[in-house]
Design a protein around this motif. Structure first.
Motif, PDB file in Angstrom:
ATOM      1  N   VAL A  78       0.892  -1.056  -0.079  1.00  0.00           N
ATOM      2  CA  VAL A  78      -0.223  -0.139   0.013  1.00  0.00           C
ATOM      3  C   VAL A  78       0.934   1.147  -0.339  1.00  0.00           C
ATOM      4  O   VAL A  78       1.703   1.180   0.425  1.00  0.00           O
ATOM      5  CB  VAL A  78      -1.075   0.421   1.160  1.00  0.00           C
ATOM      6  N   ARG A  86      -5.041   6.442  -0.813  1.00  0.00           N
ATOM      7  CA  ARG A  86      -4.773   5.564  -0.888  1.00  0.00           C
ATOM      8  C   ARG A  86      -4.537   4.017  -2.076  1.00  0.00           C
ATOM      9  O   ARG A  86      -6.014   4.465  -3.113  1.00  0.00           O
ATOM     10  CB  ARG A  86      -5.001   4.565   0.083  1.00  0.00           C
ATOM     11  N   LEU A 111      -7.503  -3.381   2.343  1.00  0.00           N
ATOM     12  CA  LEU A 111      -8.407  -2.447   2.647  1.00  0.00           C
ATOM     13  C   LEU A 111      -9.339  -2.180   4.147  1.00  0.00           C
ATOM     14  O   LEU A 111      -9.024  -0.361   4.886  1.00  0.00           O
ATOM     15  CB  LEU A 111      -9.599  -2.657   1.581  1.00  0.00           C
ATOM     16  N   TRP A 118      -9.947   4.737  -1.879  1.00  0.00           N
ATOM     17  CA  TRP A 118      -8.577   4.057  -2.751  1.00  0.00           C
ATOM     18  C   TRP A 118      -9.075   3.759  -3.722  1.00  0.00           C
ATOM     19  O   TRP A 118      -9.979   4.163  -4.871  1.00  0.00           O
ATOM     20  CB  TRP A 118      -8.879   2.296  -2.018  1.00  0.00           C
TER      21      TRP A 118
END
Length: 173
Positions: A78, A86, A111, A118
């Protein structure tokens, strides 16, 4: 499809002791991608690996390792944890663990650890990834997600990457 909440996989932050394992999984990941982008290994048999270094040492990055029993079965990187959106930079599940629900369970766990907005990229040339990431987006965001092709920066010879965008957990991060 297997219910991700019943899958026996542990998702944990990858630390320095895990780096060799992640590097080995990275080679499998890059090998899998070579089918879709015509990637070839370097003369020493390795693939570009600066993302591994970034994941373990750069601010705003977090590496994760997926383990089933004593077996490493995948990883995720990530990035942009210090930004409003993100990015799931890299995600991999070994072939022997695919289509078992491990990927769905692992990505949902990653997540959930970083709620908010995201973005995740994949390639249309990879039909398994297309189906997987669309299922992920629908599973975490219902109908509230988008899909957009974007040129690969600095690589005009490549087809565009496809980016899905959604929010999970509490809105706004």
């Amino acid at each position: 499809m297997t219910d991700p909440s019943t899958v026996d996989v542990v998702v944990r932050p990858a630390g320095p002791v895990d780096r060799t394992i992640v590097e080995r999984l990275w080679l499998m990941f890059r090998h899998d991608l070579s089918e879709f982008r015509g990637l070839l290994p370097r003369p020493d048999g390795s693939f570009r690996d600066e993302r591994v270094a970034d994941a373990f040492s750069s601010p705003g990055w977090a590496p994760y390792l997926f383990v089933r029993g004593e077996h490493p079965v995948g990883f995720a990187f990530v990035r942009a944890l210090d930004a409003p959106v993100r990015v799931l930079n890299s995600f991999f599940v070994v072939r022997g663990a695919r289509r078992t629900g491990i990927g769905q369970a692992a990505v949902r766990e990653v997540l959930a650890r970083h709620p908010g907005r995201w973005e995740i990229a994949f390639q249309y040339e990879n039909p398994g990834a297309v189906a997987f990431w669309r299922r992920v987006a629908a599973g975490v965001a219902g109908d509230a997600w988008t899909e957009e092709p974007r040129a690969v920066p600095g690589r005009p010879e490549l087809p565009p990457d496809v980016w899905i965008s959604f929010t999970c957990g509490r809105p706004g991060g």
